[in-house]
Design a protein around this motif. Structure first.
Motif, PDB file in Angstrom:
ATOM      1  N   ALA A  38       0.808  -1.221   0.000  1.00 49.13           N
ATOM      2  CA  ALA A  38       0.000   0.000   0.000  1.00 49.13           C
ATOM      3  C   ALA A  38       0.841   1.271   0.000  1.00 49.13           C
ATOM      4  CB  ALA A  38      -0.931  -0.008   1.217  1.00 49.13           C
ATOM      5  N   HIS A  39       2.000   1.239   0.656  1.00 51.12           N
ATOM      6  CA  HIS A  39       2.734   2.491   0.889  1.00 51.12           C
ATOM      7  C   HIS A  39       4.189   2.460   0.426  1.00 51.12           C
ATOM      8  CE1 HIS A  39      -0.738   3.703   3.282  1.00 51.12           C
ATOM      9  NE2 HIS A  39      -0.603   2.611   4.014  1.00 51.12           N
ATOM     10  N   GLY A  40       4.611   1.402  -0.259  1.00 48.56           N
ATOM     11  CA  GLY A  40       6.001   1.303  -0.680  1.00 48.56           C
ATOM     12  C   GLY A  40       6.463   2.444  -1.559  1.00 48.56           C
ATOM     13  N   TYR A  41       5.539   3.038  -2.319  1.00 45.99           N
ATOM     14  CA  TYR A  41       5.908   4.141  -3.225  1.00 45.99           C
ATOM     15  C   TYR A  41       6.466   5.345  -2.461  1.00 45.99           C
ATOM     16  CZ  TYR A  41       1.618   6.502  -1.762  1.00 45.99           C
ATOM     17  OH  TYR A  41       0.646   7.125  -1.025  1.00 45.99           O
ATOM     18  N   LEU A  42       6.121   5.452  -1.163  1.00 44.58           N
ATOM     19  CA  LEU A  42       6.595   6.595  -0.371  1.00 44.58           C
ATOM     20  C   LEU A  42       8.105   6.573  -0.176  1.00 44.58           C
ATOM     21  CD1 LEU A  42       3.834   6.685   2.410  1.00 44.58           C
ATOM     22  CD2 LEU A  42       4.093   8.261   0.480  1.00 44.58           C
ATOM     23  N   ILE A  43       8.722   5.400  -0.305  1.00 40.57           N
ATOM     24  CA  ILE A  43      10.181   5.314  -0.147  1.00 40.57           C
ATOM     25  C   ILE A  43      10.862   5.010  -1.486  1.00 40.57           C
ATOM     26  CG2 ILE A  43      10.120   4.701   2.301  1.00 40.57           C
ATOM     27  CD1 ILE A  43      10.518   1.776   1.475  1.00 40.57           C
ATOM     28  N   GLY A  44      10.153   5.270  -2.578  1.00 38.11           N
ATOM     29  CA  GLY A  44      10.776   5.149  -3.898  1.00 38.11           C
ATOM     30  C   GLY A  44      10.639   3.808  -4.569  1.00 38.11           C
ATOM     31  N   LEU A  45       9.843   2.899  -4.017  1.00 34.94           N
ATOM     32  CA  LEU A  45       9.629   1.604  -4.666  1.00 34.94           C
ATOM     33  C   LEU A  45       8.587   1.757  -5.771  1.00 34.94           C
ATOM     34  CD1 LEU A  45       9.497  -0.771  -1.552  1.00 34.94           C
ATOM     35  CD2 LEU A  45      11.405  -0.449  -3.129  1.00 34.94           C
ATOM     36  N   ARG A  75       5.215   1.282  -7.981  1.00 29.91           N
ATOM     37  CA  ARG A  75       3.836   1.169  -7.521  1.00 29.91           C
ATOM     38  C   ARG A  75       3.385  -0.290  -7.485  1.00 29.91           C
ATOM     39  NH1 ARG A  75       0.582   5.444  -5.432  1.00 29.91           N
ATOM     40  NH2 ARG A  75       1.483   7.386  -6.155  1.00 29.91           N
ATOM     41  N   ARG A  76       3.856  -1.075  -8.460  1.00 29.20           N
ATOM     42  CA  ARG A  76       3.448  -2.477  -8.520  1.00 29.20           C
ATOM     43  C   ARG A  76       4.575  -3.344  -7.983  1.00 29.20           C
ATOM     44  NH1 ARG A  76       3.110  -7.039 -11.826  1.00 29.20           N
ATOM     45  NH2 ARG A  76       1.041  -8.003 -11.836  1.00 29.20           N
ATOM     46  N   LEU A  77       4.309  -4.027  -6.876  1.00 28.04           N
ATOM     47  CA  LEU A  77       5.327  -4.848  -6.232  1.00 28.04           C
ATOM     48  C   LEU A  77       4.945  -6.323  -6.309  1.00 28.04           C
ATOM     49  CD1 LEU A  77       5.989  -2.782  -2.960  1.00 28.04           C
ATOM     50  CD2 LEU A  77       7.308  -2.732  -5.100  1.00 28.04           C
ATOM     51  N   LEU A 121      16.840  -5.196  -7.399  1.00 28.13           N
ATOM     52  CA  LEU A 121      15.648  -5.918  -7.829  1.00 28.13           C
ATOM     53  C   LEU A 121      14.378  -5.273  -7.267  1.00 28.13           C
ATOM     54  CD1 LEU A 121      16.980  -9.558  -7.364  1.00 28.13           C
ATOM     55  CD2 LEU A 121      16.250  -8.558  -9.539  1.00 28.13           C
ATOM     56  N   ALA A 122      14.461  -4.822  -6.014  1.00 29.73           N
ATOM     57  CA  ALA A 122      13.293  -4.199  -5.395  1.00 29.73           C
ATOM     58  C   ALA A 122      13.001  -2.837  -6.014  1.00 29.73           C
ATOM     59  CB  ALA A 122      13.517  -4.061  -3.884  1.00 29.73           C
ATOM     60  N   ARG A 123      14.018  -2.010  -6.146  1.00 25.12           N
ATOM     61  CA  ARG A 123      13.792  -0.630  -6.574  1.00 25.12           C
ATOM     62  C   ARG A 123      13.623  -0.494  -8.083  1.00 25.12           C
ATOM     63  NH1 ARG A 123      13.927   2.698  -2.496  1.00 25.12           N
ATOM     64  NH2 ARG A 123      14.906   2.060  -0.535  1.00 25.12           N
TER      65      ARG A 123
END
Length: 604
Positions: free
Chosen positions: A95-102, A104-106, A150-152
């Motif tokens: 829900a909130h990963g985009y706030l730290i630069g990840l 949008r789709r994880l 891979l994550a970012r």
């Protein structure tokens, strides 16, 4: 349930709470009752009490305990949510990963997929035990950099980064932290002593708003290797000044026995009794088939005791020191020595190899007419060798994967100029099995079709595919009524074939990781000692292997409770692991050790 005075203190306590106690001391049970009281008296509408634990086995047991606790009304049960730490963190991250630069789709990078992604880095280094500290640091730094990339860059997040990223989110956004704490004003933290730095960072953030109940056994910290800190309880005390209640003198799991007492004496290294009620020691002869004969005999006797007791859904665990021993013992129970009757059981194996093997079975169930089907099949087989060893791939497995790639490239080159495949190519047996499976008529019954494909791999001339068949033997996702089976059946009904078997298999294993619906173990189960954490069984047999001797001297001593059965290898971690295994038993624990070299933890 009649509460003890200490448990009544827990029920009446307010604010942050730290409850300590050994296995079976009632920490979990009283926390469920307290959660129900909070749900009844203190929660505003649509808010929940959150119960977090590391092990899915514990989560399943808590869910079952809540469901069967007749004192708790249904509405209160509905307001207690039980999850693993991973599952909770993943919800926040999505829900909130985009706030730290990840991105949008994880997506989740499962441990087998992570091993495959890191295979090229690991292939550059010697095995872990042969690396110098500098080489180990270099390898670890390269691996961590690739996980972050891979994550970012790709949105593929491995489990080890969940807590780190969620900590960044909660500590970087007061609004998100308050949003979660508003939803969960009370959070129960099971097995708190095993939290690593990243998880503790999340707990600190949530504890600024939510009320925390930490449940811990200071003597059951067996996850030092992934960052559990022996000072974690002191960190909690310093941060939250909790009310502390000690249940260490209580034993609700194995009352009437000395099992808990023996477990505590293992920790101290000093035995206070000559005999312990509920603890049996069997020193077996270590010649030929005698060790397995002794184990099967003890299994027969334990099983008979449990059947004769009249208890329904009885459970017997055979715990062994290593992953390798799990497979070895399981094979011996399937085909016991000296013509003994096989023992029906489940083997709880490491899932890395099983998951990757299951993907191979799945793609062989898909239509062979698909473009690139063989390429995908071979790619999955290479993935199997890259990833089946998890964090510690062997040079042999990496060599196998590379050999398959080279053999395929060579075959393509020869085919392009009209030359046949070399007779000694590693692909010869592979092709034979592939063509045999290709001629198989599938029925639309997922279980039957899965078993038929696995059987062809098991009986075929390719040793690599026989390994795959062996590793998927313990897959339990196809049991009647499972979502996996239902999804494959629906795939067949929709398409007249298993068009999406591979994607369904991958999705099902991810869902299984987060599932809280698994039933407690029943019957005979074989697992390594680490996997027993969070579980409990009516009886437990702990079996360790024996030394190999030549000319009267020990030349090898693998698969022992203490590495090499060497007194110099005894440490707190070994003692804690043994104690955890012993205290899984409710009625009886049988410890089997070789007569010629008994476990050093059992000696004066």
């Amino acid at each position: 349930m009649d509460l003890t005075p200490k448990q009544s203190e827990i029920m009446d306590a307010e604010g942050h709470l730290l409850v300590t106690g050994g296995p079976g001391s009632g920490k979990t049970t009283v926390s469920i009752l307290k959660a129900a009281r909070i749900a009844e008296e203190d929660l505003l509408p649509e808010r929940r009490v959150l119960f977090l634990s590391f092990a899915r086995a514990t989560v399943s047991r808590v869910v079952e305990a809540i469901e069967h606790e007749q004192q708790i009304p249904r509405e209160q049960k509905r307001r207690i949510e039980v999850e693993t730490y991973h599952s909770f963190f993943w919800r926040i991250l999505k829900a909130h990963g985009y706030l730290i630069g990840l991105p949008r789709r994880l997506t989740i990078l499962t441990p087998p997929s992570e091993a495959i992604a890191l295979a090229s880095i690991r292939s550059q280094f010697k095995s872990g035990s042969k690396l110098s500290p500098a080489e180990m640091k270099e390898r670890n730094d390269l691996e961590e950099a690739e996980r972050q990339r891979l994550a970012r860059d790709e949105g593929s997040v491995c489990f080890s980064l969940f807590a780190t990223y969620v900590g960044e989110i909660l500590n970087g956004s007061v609004r998100v932290c308050r949003l979660i704490s508003t939803m969960y004003p009370t959070i129960i933290l099971d097995e708190f002593q095993d939290t690593n730095f990243g998880q503790w960072n999340v707990v600190k953030a949530l504890g600024g708003v939510s009320t925390l109940f930490a449940l811990a056994d200071p003597e059951q910290r067996i996850y030092d290797w992934i960052g559990a800190d022996p000072e974690r309880l002191n960190h909690f005390r310093a941060a939250f000044a909790p009310t502390e209640i000690d249940l260490s003198q209580d034993n609700h799991r194995s009352p009437g026995t000395d099992i808990a007492k023996f477990g505590n004496d293992l920790l101290s290294g000093g035995f206070t009794q000559e005999t312990y009620e509920g603890i049996d020691f069997v020193c077996y002869e270590a010649n030929g088939a005698m060790p397995m004969t002794a184990l099967v005999k003890q299994t027969y006797e334990a099983r008979k005791r449990l059947v004769d007791s009249g208890k329904q859904d009885w459970s017997l665990a055979i715990l062994v020191p290593t992953k390798r021993m799990t497979r070895f013992v399981s094979d011996a129970l399937r085909v016991p020595p000296a013509g003994m009757t096989r023992v029906h059981h489940r083997a709880s194996i490491e899932l890395d190899a099983a998951i990757l093997g299951a993907e191979i079975i799945a793609v062989l169930m898909q239509p062979f007419a698909e473009l690139g089907h063989f390429d995908l099949f071979l790619s999955l087989l290479r993935n199997y060798f890259h990833g089946r060893g998890g964090d510690s791939p062997t040079k042999g497995d990496i060599k196998e994967a590379d050999g398959l790639r080279k053999a395929y490239e060579e075959w393509l080159e020869r085919s392009a100029v009209g030359k046949p495949i070399k007779k000694n190519s590693v692909l010869v047996g592979l092709f034979q099995v592939y063509e045999t499976v290709r001629s198989l008529q599938l029925s639309g019954d997922p279980d039957l079709d899965w078993q038929n494909v696995r059987s062809l791999l098991e009986k075929g001339p390719c040793s690599r595919l026989r390994d795959v068949a062996d590793d998927v033997r313990a897959i339990r996702l196809l049991e009647r009524g499972t979502q996996f089976r239902q999804a494959l059946s629906q795939d067949w009904r929709d398409n007249g074939c298993y068009l999406n078997a591979l994607s369904t298999t991958r999705r099902s294993f991810v869902q299984e990781h987060f599932s809280t619906n698994s039933r407690p173990e029943s019957g005979v189960v074989v697992m390594n000692m680490h996997k027993a954490k969070g579980k409990q069984f009516d009886e437990v047999i702990i079996y360790e292997s024996y030394p190999r001797r030549a000319k009267g001297k020990i030349v090898a001593n693998f698969d022992r409770i203490v590495r090499g059965n060497d007194r110099n290898a005894i440490n707190d971690q070994v003692r804690q692991n043994f104690r955890v295994s012993v205290t899984r038993g409710k009625k009886r624990v049988t410890i089997m050790t070789p007569k010629i070299d008994p476990c050093v933890l059992l000696l004066p």
